[in-house]
Design an enzyme around this catalytic site. Structure first.
Site, PDB file in Angstrom:
ATOM      1  N   SER A 129      44.425 -23.846  76.026  1.00  0.00           N
ATOM      2  CA  SER A 129      43.314 -23.193  75.536  1.00  0.00           C
ATOM      3  C   SER A 129      42.208 -23.244  76.537  1.00  0.00           C
ATOM      4  O   SER A 129      42.430 -22.504  77.711  1.00  0.00           O
ATOM      5  CB  SER A 129      42.751 -24.297  74.434  1.00  0.00           C
ATOM      6  N   HIS A 130      41.105 -24.084  76.543  1.00  0.00           N
ATOM      7  CA  HIS A 130      40.149 -24.240  77.663  1.00  0.00           C
ATOM      8  C   HIS A 130      40.569 -24.894  78.688  1.00  0.00           C
ATOM      9  O   HIS A 130      39.462 -25.047  79.715  1.00  0.00           O
ATOM     10  CB  HIS A 130      38.877 -24.766  76.967  1.00  0.00           C
ATOM     11  N   GLU A 134      32.846 -23.904  64.315  1.00  0.00           N
ATOM     12  CA  GLU A 134      32.889 -25.402  65.049  1.00  0.00           C
ATOM     13  C   GLU A 134      31.738 -25.231  65.925  1.00  0.00           C
ATOM     14  O   GLU A 134      31.569 -24.160  66.896  1.00  0.00           O
ATOM     15  CB  GLU A 134      34.074 -25.753  65.639  1.00  0.00           C
ATOM     16  N   ARG A 164      49.170 -31.265  74.482  1.00  0.00           N
ATOM     17  CA  ARG A 164      48.802 -30.435  75.668  1.00  0.00           C
ATOM     18  C   ARG A 164      48.925 -31.667  76.855  1.00  0.00           C
ATOM     19  O   ARG A 164      48.664 -32.845  76.636  1.00  0.00           O
ATOM     20  CB  ARG A 164      47.336 -30.323  75.732  1.00  0.00           C
ATOM     21  N   ASP A 212      37.434 -18.440  75.873  1.00  0.00           N
ATOM     22  CA  ASP A 212      38.413 -19.133  76.713  1.00  0.00           C
ATOM     23  C   ASP A 212      39.633 -18.708  77.053  1.00  0.00           C
ATOM     24  O   ASP A 212      39.955 -17.563  76.603  1.00  0.00           O
ATOM     25  CB  ASP A 212      38.388 -20.537  75.947  1.00  0.00           C
ATOM     26  N   ASP A 224      40.383 -18.020  71.679  1.00  0.00           N
ATOM     27  CA  ASP A 224      39.841 -18.265  70.291  1.00  0.00           C
ATOM     28  C   ASP A 224      38.476 -18.894  70.264  1.00  0.00           C
ATOM     29  O   ASP A 224      37.928 -18.935  69.359  1.00  0.00           O
ATOM     30  CB  ASP A 224      40.806 -19.119  69.574  1.00  0.00           C
ATOM     31  N   ARG A 225      37.987 -19.091  71.409  1.00  0.00           N
ATOM     32  CA  ARG A 225      36.506 -19.625  71.495  1.00  0.00           C
ATOM     33  C   ARG A 225      35.785 -18.593  72.057  1.00  0.00           C
ATOM     34  O   ARG A 225      36.063 -17.704  72.902  1.00  0.00           O
ATOM     35  CB  ARG A 225      36.485 -20.618  72.548  1.00  0.00           C
ATOM     36  N   ASP A 263      42.616 -18.863  75.647  1.00  0.00           N
ATOM     37  CA  ASP A 263      43.783 -18.228  74.980  1.00  0.00           C
ATOM     38  C   ASP A 263      42.659 -17.338  73.816  1.00  0.00           C
ATOM     39  O   ASP A 263      43.238 -16.983  72.908  1.00  0.00           O
ATOM     40  CB  ASP A 263      44.461 -19.233  74.045  1.00  0.00           C
ATOM     41  N   SER A 323      32.034 -26.238  68.807  1.00  0.00           N
ATOM     42  CA  SER A 323      32.667 -26.341  70.108  1.00  0.00           C
ATOM     43  C   SER A 323      33.019 -25.018  70.567  1.00  0.00           C
ATOM     44  O   SER A 323      34.032 -24.366  70.921  1.00  0.00           O
ATOM     45  CB  SER A 323      33.817 -27.015  70.047  1.00  0.00           C
ATOM     46  N   LYS A 339      40.378 -19.491  65.085  1.00  0.00           N
ATOM     47  CA  LYS A 339      39.179 -18.908  65.461  1.00  0.00           C
ATOM     48  C   LYS A 339      39.233 -17.873  66.416  1.00  0.00           C
ATOM     49  O   LYS A 339      40.289 -17.767  66.767  1.00  0.00           O
ATOM     50  CB  LYS A 339      38.188 -20.173  65.976  1.00  0.00           C
ATOM     51  N   THR A 397      37.052 -32.233  62.698  1.00  0.00           N
ATOM     52  CA  THR A 397      37.213 -31.316  63.847  1.00  0.00           C
ATOM     53  C   THR A 397      38.705 -30.809  64.007  1.00  0.00           C
ATOM     54  O   THR A 397      39.582 -31.471  63.668  1.00  0.00           O
ATOM     55  CB  THR A 397      36.810 -31.974  65.230  1.00  0.00           C
TER      56      THR A 397
HETATM   57  C1  VG1 Z   1      38.310 -29.616  70.663  1.00  0.00           C
HETATM   58  C2  VG1 Z   1      36.939 -29.454  69.820  1.00  0.00           C
HETATM   59  C3  VG1 Z   1      37.372 -28.735  68.541  1.00  0.00           C
HETATM   60  C4  VG1 Z   1      38.462 -27.490  68.671  1.00  0.00           C
HETATM   61  C5  VG1 Z   1      39.598 -28.109  69.654  1.00  0.00           C
HETATM   62  C6  VG1 Z   1      40.685 -26.865  69.793  1.00  0.00           C
HETATM   63  O1  VG1 Z   1      38.589 -30.624  70.184  1.00  0.00           O
HETATM   64  O2  VG1 Z   1      36.010 -30.322  69.643  1.00  0.00           O
HETATM   65  O3  VG1 Z   1      36.263 -28.292  67.649  1.00  0.00           O
HETATM   66  O4  VG1 Z   1      39.064 -27.129  67.391  1.00  0.00           O
HETATM   67  O5  VG1 Z   1      39.176 -28.492  70.621  1.00  0.00           O
HETATM   68  O6  VG1 Z   1      39.647 -26.029  70.590  1.00  0.00           O
HETATM   69  P1  VG1 Z   1      38.551 -32.010  70.601  1.00  0.00           P
HETATM   70  O7  VG1 Z   1      39.704 -33.118  69.786  1.00  0.00           O
HETATM   71  O8  VG1 Z   1      38.846 -32.466  72.130  1.00  0.00           O
HETATM   72  O9  VG1 Z   1      37.066 -32.261  70.466  1.00  0.00           O
HETATM   73  V1  VG1 Z   1      40.897 -24.977  71.459  1.00  0.00           V
HETATM   74  O10 VG1 Z   1      39.869 -23.463  72.038  1.00  0.00           O
HETATM   75  O11 VG1 Z   1      41.191 -25.886  72.948  1.00  0.00           O
HETATM   76  O12 VG1 Z   1      42.411 -24.469  70.737  1.00  0.00           O
HETATM   77 CO    CO Z   2      41.267 -21.931  72.922  1.00  0.00          CO
END
Ligand code: VG1
Ligand code: CO
Length: 581
Positions: free
Chosen positions: A122-123, A385, A24, A298, A302-303, A300, A387, A398, A366
């Protein structure tokens, strides 16, 4: 149409290390010459000879730059001997839909896709000045494991050329259909199909759509789903409105936008402003009637975030409640759960359910990729998770819409005996009931975004040092009369995968207390700029008279202690976090 394969010279970039979930970066970084080409070629090189003749999926959440990246990936795939590229119409596919397609979609000759490039950050926000991402998923439908992402990263550092098809013009991905080409390795097809069909079919095989439809048809029930302009909107429209006959007014922000309307497509109390307001959780009182159930996903998809009328369900509670109710409420689980799993910083609410149901519980680092092996081995059915990630072994990602359907199923199940027009069992009732049965895990997460990278490293080093001075820490607690229990352990979380034996180190610094409370500090692995520090705070309460306290009030002493212990403000210059969940 015929094409030839040409090889172009390239120079490596040093920064193509995939994080918690793919590579990313800012769009401006991805737009540098050969940046996408290098990363995609490095992925094919890492996969080696086995890419020849494969089918791969390429699509994403529709964010800015996706369409350009898709055209580049098509041409590089063709030149590397890929046989077919499968694309969701308009380049859209949610992350869970990609996982479902890899696992279940079958081509006309019985073949399946063996991998995917998912184009999403993602988010994270989207747009010319915002973020883009590429993530590779493998044949089980889950994100590439560290062994593969490490290999990709090492190739990106020495790459000197990439292969690209000469003779393939940009493919029209706005219409469903097949585009056929012939290259040095034989036929090459680009197949564009409806982005929702595989996923909708899967959801119908998991949930009792009749029961959910019945709930949605009750005049006393109302619902609000906010896609935050992400890709979940197209699935919400198909599933909630077309399949389950929900009122179309229940959906907001369900048309995907390249820039997510300028917001963060992140379903939490800070960024999902419109939904938070509608559900009566904002500063202003809503003028319209507050829905019984609210949810968001979110970018994509998945959240997920789950809300009741003026009520927030923490993601850690959400997975525990789904696990506790799955067997009765969701047909997919009717024969029982194989086991459950959570990421390390996620609260132990799930552990208590696992114990009561005599299920095995796994605690992984994580990142969703760590659940994959457990599910492949048939050891885990439901996982989550903190998150805002919840899911099951129906796929290897997810799944936001799945979580919403799981909650709708639980609501439908709990209300099955309530006559039409009667008083419904609410989201809040279900959560409070859960707490009174299992106890409550107070939980909060503080995020400090875009902190100076050096300051973040120093902070983490300071925390590692503290692990060897627990007696000093406990004296400090006594002297400062902090209202927290004794610290009994400080460590860095390390995980040995029970299936493949691989070891992941440095997965977060933990301080464990005598009463079961926990503090966890870890640097984020998904940011695109500077460093983000996450502080996770948890406390268990089983005394029924104390369960109803406001979470931030219950956790105040632990928060105070965490900030004092870590010297977070001194290290980062931040007096308060960017986001509190
Ligand atoms: C974050 C979350 C983690 C999740 C990841 C991807 O990672 O804490 O639980 O699996 O995002 O989510 P980090 O390393 O920033 O804490 V998603 O929806 O952005 O693919
Ligand atoms: Co996502």
């Amino acid at each position: 149409m015929a094409f030839i394969r040409t090889s172009k010279r390239s120079t490596p970039y040093e920064d193509q290390k995939p994080g918690t979930s793919g590579l990313r970066k800012k769009v401006t970084v991805f737009k540098q010459p050969c940046y996408v080409e290098n990363f995609v070629q490095a992925t094919f090189d890492a996969l080696g000879e086995k890419v020849k003749g494969l089918i791969i999926v390429v699509s994403g959440d529709g964010r800015y730059f996706s369409k350009d990246a898709i055209q580049i990936i098509i041409k590089i795939a063709a030149a590397n001997g890929i046989k077919e590229v499968w694309i969701g119409q308009n380049g859209l596919l949610s992350t869970p839909a990609v996982s479902a397609i890899i696992r279940n979609r079958v081509g006309p000759h019985g073949e399946k896709a063996r991998g995917a490039f998912i184009l999403t950050a993602s988010h994270n926000p989207g747009g010319p000045q915002e973020d883009f991402g590429i993530k590779y998923n493998t044949e089980n439908g889950g994100p590439a494991l560290e062994s593969l992402t490490e290999k990709i990263f090492s190739i990106t550092k020495t790459i000197t050329k990439y292969h690209i098809a000469d003779g393939i013009n940009d493919v029209d991905i706005s219409k469903c259909g097949t585009h056929s080409f012939t290259g040095p390795d034989g036929p090459f097809n680009v197949v564009v199909f409806d982005a929702t069909e595989d996923y909708v079919k899967l959801m119908k095989s998991i949930f009792d759509f009749g029961a959910i439809k019945n709930l949605l048809s009750r005049p006393e029930f109302s619902f609000c789903f906010d896609a935050l302009h992400g890709v979940s909107g197209i699935y919400a429209q198909k599933i909630f409105v077309e399949e389950l006959s929900a009122n179309p007014h229940f959906l907001v922000n369900c048309v995907p936008k390249e820039d997510f309307g300028g917001g963060h497509p992140d379903p939490n109390l800070t960024y999902a402003k419109e939904l938070v307001h509608r559900m009566g959780l904002g500063k202003m009182v809503p003028t319209e009637k507050i829905p019984e159930f609210g949810a968001a996903a979110d970018g994509d998809a998945d959240r997920n975030m789950i809300l009741g009328n003026r009520f927030f369900v923490t993601p850690s509670d959400s997975v525990a409640i789904i696990a506790a109710n799955a067997v009765g409420a969701i047909p997919y689980f009717k024969t029982g759960l194989k086991g459950v799993a959570r990421s390390m910083p996620t609260s132990a609410a799930l552990d208590v359910v696992a114990k009561a149901l005599k299920l095995k519980l796994f605690e992984v680092p994580t990142g969703w990729k760590f659940f994959g092996n457990l599910m492949d081995a048939g050891m885990c059915s439901i996982c989550g998770e903190e998150s805002f990630g919840t899911g099951s072994d129906h796929i290897r990602e997810k799944d936001g819409i799945w979580a919403v359907l799981a909650w709708l199923s639980i609501l439908a199940h709990k209300n099955r005996g309530v006559p039409r027009g009667g008083k419904l069992v609410t989201v809040q009732d279900i959560v409070r009931q859960h707490w009174s049965t299992f106890g409550r895990h107070f939980y909060t997460r503080y995020d400090y975004e875009n902190v100076d990278a050096g300051a973040a490293r120093n902070l983490m080093a300071h925390l590692v040092n503290l692990q060897s001075s627990l007696s000093d820490i406990n004296s400090m607690i006594k002297e400062a009369k902090l209202n927290v229990a004794r610290v009994i352990r400080g460590d860095e979380f390390e995980y040995k995968d029970p299936i493949d034996g691989s070891v992941s180190k440095h997965q977060g610094i933990r301080f464990l207390f005598e009463d079961g409370s926990r503090l966890v500090f870890r640097p984020s692995g998904t940011g695109s700029e500077g460093a983000t520090i996450r502080l996770y705070i948890e406390q268990y309460q089983s005394d029924p008279s104390k369960i109803g306290v406001e979470s931030q009030v219950a956790l105040a002493p632990l928060v105070e202690f965490a900030l004092k212990l870590s010297k977070l403000e001194a290290f980062t210059g931040r007096a308060s976090p960017t986001v509190i969940t």
